[in-house]
Design an enzyme around this catalytic site. Structure first.
Site, mmCIF file in Angstrom:
data_model
loop_
_atom_site.group_PDB
_atom_site.id
_atom_site.type_symbol
_atom_site.label_atom_id
_atom_site.label_comp_id
_atom_site.label_asym_id
_atom_site.label_seq_id
_atom_site.Cartn_x
_atom_site.Cartn_y
_atom_site.Cartn_z
ATOM 1 N N GLN A 268 0.884 -1.167 0.000
ATOM 2 C CA GLN A 268 0.000 0.000 0.000
ATOM 3 C C GLN A 268 0.921 1.217 0.000
ATOM 4 O O GLN A 268 2.113 1.095 0.263
ATOM 5 C CB GLN A 268 -0.879 -0.024 1.247
ATOM 6 C CG GLN A 268 -0.045 -0.097 2.510
ATOM 7 C CD GLN A 268 -0.805 -0.733 3.661
ATOM 8 O OE1 GLN A 268 -1.797 -1.429 3.455
ATOM 9 N NE2 GLN A 268 -0.336 -0.518 4.866
ATOM 10 N N ASP A 303 -4.513 8.295 4.916
ATOM 11 C CA ASP A 303 -3.059 8.281 4.733
ATOM 12 C C ASP A 303 -2.596 7.103 3.884
ATOM 13 O O ASP A 303 -1.402 6.865 3.729
ATOM 14 C CB ASP A 303 -2.350 8.273 6.106
ATOM 15 C CG ASP A 303 -2.655 7.021 6.922
ATOM 16 O OD1 ASP A 303 -3.716 6.387 6.674
ATOM 17 O OD2 ASP A 303 -1.839 6.670 7.785
ATOM 18 N N ASP A 339 1.906 -8.273 5.150
ATOM 19 C CA ASP A 339 0.809 -7.568 5.798
ATOM 20 C C ASP A 339 -0.480 -7.752 4.990
ATOM 21 O O ASP A 339 -0.489 -7.504 3.774
ATOM 22 C CB ASP A 339 1.196 -6.080 5.846
ATOM 23 C CG ASP A 339 0.296 -5.264 6.744
ATOM 24 O OD1 ASP A 339 0.356 -5.465 7.978
ATOM 25 O OD2 ASP A 339 -0.447 -4.417 6.216
ATOM 26 N N ASN A 340 -1.554 -8.201 5.672
ATOM 27 C CA ASN A 340 -2.867 -8.302 5.012
ATOM 28 C C ASN A 340 -2.824 -8.934 3.620
ATOM 29 O O ASN A 340 -3.344 -8.359 2.651
ATOM 30 C CB ASN A 340 -3.470 -6.903 4.844
ATOM 31 C CG ASN A 340 -4.217 -6.455 6.097
ATOM 32 O OD1 ASN A 340 -4.685 -7.277 6.871
ATOM 33 N ND2 ASN A 340 -4.305 -5.154 6.277
ATOM 34 N N GLU A 368 0.127 -12.727 7.200
ATOM 35 C CA GLU A 368 -0.699 -12.148 8.265
ATOM 36 C C GLU A 368 -2.159 -12.203 7.836
ATOM 37 O O GLU A 368 -2.786 -11.183 7.566
ATOM 38 C CB GLU A 368 -0.278 -10.690 8.543
ATOM 39 C CG GLU A 368 -0.966 -10.123 9.779
ATOM 40 C CD GLU A 368 -1.444 -8.671 9.639
ATOM 41 O OE1 GLU A 368 -1.585 -8.028 10.680
ATOM 42 O OE2 GLU A 368 -1.674 -8.192 8.516
#
Lengths: 470, 470
Positions: A268, A303, A339-340, A368
């Site tokens: 991201q 963000d 992550d994710n 994760e």
């Protein structure tokens, strides 16, 4: 007219009919079993044939378990994609000896016809010769041999299965150089993997404040998962943490102490990520051309911008991430904590992990995947070496028994990594249970699974929540 | 770069990864379920597509069960081989409405960007229009559709699953004409199928005597399973039982009373079978050229020769049996009870049953597979409509519970036919239990399975064993 008289079925290990590989580690013997059926009563012989990649097939014998079931194993001595198949055939030599002996035992003496058959089968000689030769002949001659498989097995190094992890934010410790100084102490405590959350430059636009506040105060450093700033994106090091030399020094310190480095892979971008300008087509836009930020309605993450996995430049996007991962591999990173992963396409992970392993076959990937069981397991099947679990939330005995039973069912393809805490999860048991709870949860994590990890502060029983009840 | 973002797995019914068909009957709705997973949280839609043979695909919607599981069904209205597959896609229209409504519910008002997205997706209109159109659009537009399957389903007529059978030896009743006379009484009792053991000429050479004595006395009629004599082989009627006209009369009597005829299919030959002279290569020989008789050491069956399934003229042998079965189909036989199918090759049965059904799709095959579970089930998978079970030997409650649990597991591919007795099996429960035992076992057979049968004499509670303890 259809095929073989011998039918091979129910071969294990087998994941979704062979669509995905079963998992093993270097040095294992992979246990296999199969149901092998043929009409009639003649004894069968079977072997498991196995090879790595396109190497020559080798084989090991299977033993008969009863009820048409056979079992065996084969050794795997290198990382990579292996395959195995079952081969089975009628052991006519053993069948002949068995029938002959049953007739002799029943007192039958008119066996001239049987002995002529024996000679046709074994060649010239007498019963003694034939008994001595039966085992070898039964292995060599494979009348009507049938095959089942091949089925894939992904072999990784032992660290894919077993290891003690320690997680810390390097900025809290004074940067990468300072972290290198604590490596001897971490090694002394028995840790194998040091895991750092993202070390990349952090965006400043719409930066979040402390404890996820919508606006940053002066001096707030922002979330390390808001990746990308003027200094660079996923392939850069935040200059506040150090530079290439500092990273190399950390990698070297870890290596000297038998440890290795895990980096976070969070796909991201902050609003300041260089790719927003260079590759706007990789991001999600509204019909008026404006950029979308991440959201999970009604929550908004101003963000963060998500990548558009349906982009017309899918090839470019996928290859950019491959380049990112390879860049860190070349810097000495051997483990990635992803992550994710469940919010990105499964085919992307399958491709990325395979591509990275072509060049760096030792690379370990931790998923994760705090998501639905079918998606958690699918990520494991698609290539992740190991996976977070719901251990963090499982505290009572019935919950733990259910968890371990579930992990046992998933064990052919999912390797658990148990964490009693993480930077953003501190269960009520730890908030309220004091030192005994911390000790108990650590022992459970370290004994219910060969891989486990803690987030720094755990060793000091840090148990103050952000808010009461959070 | 690999495939679909949507992964479809664990589809049921599915037998050995689709190697064999699941079973259903005309008029059923076939229940199906599948796990359908995609990264992220967008709602999916799925259908089951289905067709018979090469017909046009039709489809039915699947419903979401929770936990990534979907279920549905499709109707089958004709015998034959059907197939089905799952198709799944992202429902972007439902996803947009869901996100929009969550934002409105959270009080968000700056939704211009969202509405522009909505218009791009739904076309010109307002929210009301879009809600009205969402369901149809979500079905029509199938972005990123993925497919799982196809998987086979073999559809037979209802008699393959349900029926009451009555077995008798026509020679004990005075031949085929005499049997035709009792048909009204059998129909009155509710029987659907009349099953006759082999009606072919019986060999005289090495004929067995009463109760399996090695030598026949004068007047002994021999075993009907010792098939073949000067009068003919598997395609002939024993003239002592009647002729073609008598068989036709029996078939007609049965048809008139809503019943049908089952013949025995026993693939073995007496020493007097015409094929021994016409096709010696179809039989097993010793190296000196002498013919082998059947044996299961130390037992010998001198009145029986087995076929050599490894014969070089496999094609000739298989086609000869196909001709035999078709000959009886053309005479009005619609059901075959197959003797000891587990001692003949599985590929032969798979081929034979498919070949017969090409011409006579209504034909039902019952497997007398009193053998190991893996072989019993394999015969069912390979094409037999239904199968004998170990019911005959299961008398205590725990035994019956275990049997029914096992049958439940096998139910996608094995249909049981329960028999309390047969011509050669009279369990101690019946020998010693009197009328109550006969009543109890009949009710169990008729209620634990939709198919059951009895051997004549059962209705008179005939309970005298050949020998005490046999």
């Amino acid at each position: 007219m259809p095929g073989e008289r011998i039918v091979i079925s129910d071969v294990v290990p087998q994941v979704d009919c062979g669509r995905w590989p079963a998992k093993a580690c270097v040095g294992d013997r992979v246990s296999i079993a199969a149901t092998i059926v043929r009409d009639g009563h003649e004894p069968l012989r079977a072997v498991v044939r196995h090879r790595k990649g396109r190497a020559r097939w080798r084989e090991e014998p299977l033993r008969f378990l009863g009820s048409d079931r056979y079992a065996g194993s084969f050794p795997v001595d290198a990382v990579g994609r292996w395959q195995f198949e079952i081969e089975a055939w009628v052991d006519r030599h053993a069948a002949w000896l068995d029938e002959h002996d049953r007739k002799v035992a029943a007192g039958q003496t008119d066996l001239a016809g049987e002995l002529a058959e024996g000679e046709a089968l074994f060649g010239p000689g007498d019963l003694e010769d034939w008994r001595a030769a039966a085992d070898a002949l039964g292995t060599e001659e494979r009348p009507g041999a049938a095959r089942g498989g091949p089925l894939p097995v992904e072999v990784e190094r032992e660290r894919a299965r077993a290891g003690a992890w320690y997680e810390l934010f390097p900025r809290s410790w004074g940067g990468l150089r300072a972290v290198a100084e604590v490596v001897p102490a971490l090694a002394e405590h028995g840790f194998d993997v040091l895991y750092l959350p993202p070390i990349h430059p952090i965006g400043v636009t719409n930066r979040k404040g402390r404890n996820n506040a919508e606006h940053a105060e002066a001096g707030d450093v922002g979330s390390p998962w808001a990746i990308g700033a003027a200094e660079g994106g996923h392939d850069a090091i935040d200059p506040r943490l150090g530079d290439e030399d500092d990273l190399a020094a950390l990698v070297e310190a870890l290596r000297a102490h038998g440890m290795e480095l895990a980096l976070d892979l969070a796909l991201q971008a902050s609003p300041d990520h260089p790719w927003l300008g260079e590759h706007p087509e990789w991001f999600q836009h509204r019909p008026d051309g404006s950029l979308k930020y991440a959201e999970n309605p009604p929550k908004r993450y101003q963000d963060i911008h998500n990548f558009d996995w349906d982009t017309k430049d899918r090839k470019g996007l996928w290859e950019a991430f491959r380049a990112v991962v390879l860049r860190w591999c070349e810097a000495g990173v051997t483990v990635f904590r992803v992550d994710n992963p469940h919010t990105k396409p499964i085919p992307f992970w399958e491709w990325l992990i395979a591509e990275v392993r072509k060049r760096h076959p030792e690379t370990v990937f931790l998923s994760e995947a705090f998501t639905r069981p079918a998606l958690t397991t699918l990520l494991a099947k698609a290539g992740f070496s190991q996976s977070y679990t719901y251990f963090t939330w499982k505290n009572t005995k019935p919950e733990l028994v259910e968890l371990v039973e579930q992990l046992r069912v998933w064990s052919p393809y999912l390797r658990p990594n148990l964490w009693p805490n993480t930077p953003d999860i501190l269960h009520a048991t730890l908030q309220q249970g004091g030192r005994p709870a911390f000790e108990c949860r650590l022992v459970l994590a370290a004994t219910l699974s060969p891989s486990y990890g803690i987030y720094s502060g755990y060793e000091r029983c840090e148990n103050v929540p952000v808010r009461s009840g959070s």
